[in-house]
Design a protein around this motif. Sequence first.
Motif, mmCIF file in Angstrom:
data_model
loop_
_atom_site.group_PDB
_atom_site.id
_atom_site.type_symbol
_atom_site.label_atom_id
_atom_site.label_comp_id
_atom_site.label_asym_id
_atom_site.label_seq_id
_atom_site.Cartn_x
_atom_site.Cartn_y
_atom_site.Cartn_z
ATOM 1 N N ARG A 120 0.820 -1.224 0.000
ATOM 2 C CA ARG A 120 0.000 0.000 0.000
ATOM 3 C C ARG A 120 0.849 1.267 0.000
ATOM 4 O O ARG A 120 0.352 2.361 -0.239
ATOM 5 C CB ARG A 120 -0.918 -0.018 1.222
ATOM 6 C CG ARG A 120 -1.897 -1.207 1.207
ATOM 7 C CD ARG A 120 -3.280 -0.761 0.788
ATOM 8 N NE ARG A 120 -3.822 0.138 1.786
ATOM 9 C CZ ARG A 120 -4.411 -0.263 2.911
ATOM 10 N NH1 ARG A 120 -4.567 -1.536 3.153
ATOM 11 N NH2 ARG A 120 -4.869 0.615 3.759
ATOM 12 N N GLN A 121 2.151 1.128 0.282
ATOM 13 C CA GLN A 121 3.021 2.306 0.274
ATOM 14 C C GLN A 121 4.171 2.076 -0.709
ATOM 15 O O GLN A 121 4.363 0.957 -1.189
ATOM 16 C CB GLN A 121 3.587 2.548 1.687
ATOM 17 C CG GLN A 121 2.521 2.906 2.707
ATOM 18 C CD GLN A 121 2.720 2.179 4.026
ATOM 19 O OE1 GLN A 121 2.987 0.982 4.048
ATOM 20 N NE2 GLN A 121 2.580 2.900 5.128
ATOM 21 N N SER A 141 -9.321 0.335 -3.289
ATOM 22 C CA SER A 141 -8.336 1.175 -2.596
ATOM 23 C C SER A 141 -8.548 1.105 -1.092
ATOM 24 O O SER A 141 -9.672 1.201 -0.608
ATOM 25 C CB SER A 141 -8.457 2.623 -3.063
ATOM 26 O OG SER A 141 -8.038 2.711 -4.406
ATOM 27 N N GLY A 142 -7.456 0.908 -0.374
ATOM 28 C CA GLY A 142 -7.525 0.891 1.082
ATOM 29 C C GLY A 142 -7.881 -0.463 1.668
ATOM 30 O O GLY A 142 -7.842 -0.639 2.882
ATOM 31 N N GLY A 157 -6.249 -4.512 -1.990
ATOM 32 C CA GLY A 157 -5.726 -3.166 -1.748
ATOM 33 C C GLY A 157 -4.383 -2.957 -2.423
ATOM 34 O O GLY A 157 -4.093 -1.875 -2.955
ATOM 35 N N ALA A 158 -3.551 -4.009 -2.437
ATOM 36 C CA ALA A 158 -2.230 -3.903 -3.077
ATOM 37 C C ALA A 158 -2.390 -3.739 -4.586
ATOM 38 O O ALA A 158 -1.663 -2.967 -5.221
ATOM 39 C CB ALA A 158 -1.386 -5.140 -2.763
ATOM 40 N N ALA A 179 -3.493 -0.114 -5.305
ATOM 41 C CA ALA A 179 -2.386 0.846 -5.177
ATOM 42 C C ALA A 179 -1.426 0.726 -6.359
ATOM 43 O O ALA A 179 -1.005 1.731 -6.939
ATOM 44 C CB ALA A 179 -1.646 0.613 -3.866
#
Lengths: 330, 381
Positions: B42-43, B341-342, B348-349, B352
Amino acid sequence: MSELSQLLAETTDRILARRLIAPGIVEAEGLCGEVLDAGLHLVLVAESDGGAGGTLKDAAAIARIMGRHAAAMPFAEIVLAARMASKIGRPELIDSTLWAQWVDDTAIVPALPGLDRAMVTDRQSGSVWLVPAEGEGFTDFAGQACLRLSHDVLAKRGELVATPGDGAACLRDAMLLCAASALGAIEKVCDMVIDHAGTRSQFGRKIAAFQAIQHMIADIATEVALTDATLDAALEEDRHEVDRRLACYVAKLQSAQASGIVAANAHQIMGAIGYTEDHALHHFTRRLWLWRDAWVNEAECCTSIASIVRNTAPVEGHSSGTWPAIVQAT
Amino acid sequence: MQMQIEPSFRRQLLSPEASALRDRVRRFIADEIDAGRIIPGRQSWTSFDREFSLRCGEQGYIAMTWPRQYGGHEKPAWARYVVIEELLAGGAPLGSHWIADRQSGPQILRHGSDRLRHEILPQIAAGRCCFGIGMSEPEAGSDLSAIRTKAEQVTGGWRLNGRKIWTTNGQLAEYMIVLCRTSPRSDDRYAGMSQLVVPMTSTGVAVRPITTMVGEPEFAEVTFDDVFIPDDQLLGTPGAGWSLVMEELAHERSGPDRFLSTFSLLSLMVAQTQGAMADQQLGGLIGRLMAVRALSVSISGRLGRGEGVSADAAIMKEAGTRLEQQIPETARHVSKTTPISGAAGLSGALAAARLSAPCFSLRGGTREILKGIIAREIGLR
């Protein structure tokens, strides 16, 4: 490059350069005999058996030069059988034995005068058997005469010469020598297209001036650089067994993918002439298409890579073993 | 006499010392994940997290190769490579210090004044200082020679006017290195440009955040209205800014941030999918990733020996970013997930990775520009 590598590479280059019958095209007739006479197949044979006692890196350097000439030369087949013959104390087999490759459910070897024995890995046990090189003839994808070893020959099994691990290690080395030949060939094709694009004019300018052509050649150069880097990494000896296996599948996969992309782009750039027998590209492409599926094809490389990675334990902070596997094997 | 031959960069990365360092970084990442501060997938290296950067600074993971007098740790290049690739593969949010550590700091170290080096480099090393890259402008994307931002010489320094856009984390940065014209465009279109170090708190600097496809204001538009910049904040010599940009780009292009941006998603796919089809596709992606990493490692070795790498650096970035973009596409074929998203895990991955991917082949030189560089370097034009 070691001194030995240098010497062998120069000899290989000299032999092949003498045999050019047209720009970039090497005469195949009698080439194998000349390679045997020069002793290039002894690169991995122990010095006590009259060999060079070289490493796989040395053999790969020769294979790469053979690739640069798209030489019709079953190098891995001869070199690996010679090494095994020396290893098992049967030096009399060195000049007359070929390492067989499996295609579907048949073992195949090139058909060459004087090379009348084959070493075949049993696909269940991994043991290696010495059998007569006899069977039905066919022509391989690059136009060379080959033999499908007959089922009778395989069923009788012949003489057991090596145990499981040896067969697997030889297959791995065959893949790397094949990747090295493919690397040599795509390097040469890259040179050919750069030369062609800088010489050939259409619409009043060199075709190298067209962005579409530049980008296709950039894609070729990309594949060459990646293949070179993976092969170099796979030839690193200081690794654990499983990491060497993974690196080897990656090098073969990369060389196979590169072969496809480079051949396709090169034909597009060369136009009709590259499609004809008159031009070297025709011969290089046939070799590349043969090599990319030889020993272990792309599908099997992908499956094997996935399998090794899935069997690697995850490390802290990671959901799978993908990362540690990658780091250890590149 | 026995010659001492230094082991290859690859061997250095495989050494016991390197393994011990990897274990230490992995422990650090695992602790961050346990604390909920890293959510894998996610980052990325553009995600801004000042607190995380401060902890990296404490660990000595920033400014690793710089001299001690500037807050650096004087570690060898292989140690930095190990740390950054472990942080990237672990999915860490590196945006607050990434650009400063990768290119702005080294630029100041090589070409900055003594005052700048002492003032800024220790701040970067501590994780307290974010840099923006002031290159792109509304009318100058791939063609940087078209920039209009200009600086005029005034007593004791330069007066800067103009506008930069699509600057990653520009609204959160402490400084920007701004490429500007210090003399008008001439026949040599790359002559007459300079790089200025601009504190974002300077009078006359205005920032407007820009939201990207990711849904976050991770870009900014920055305007400079009569901003005064002292003489000793110009890097190198006036008018020679282009060669600094080129030098910066070689470092910007060949690192593991150019092939690991979506790695967490790939790793999650391996953990959460199975079957022959998945094996085919994932084996192919992993093989390609290893090929790109092998090239990156080889380039790092050559950079260390001072050899030219510009063709291979462009090749690595092109192949690496293509792979990063392929990963979310493949995820759609090997799993039945839907991007949200999220959301936790694969979903979620995937969201992103999918949303950030278009940028990979734009930033640091578009795919087309890179292919042009490759063509030129191999002698085509």
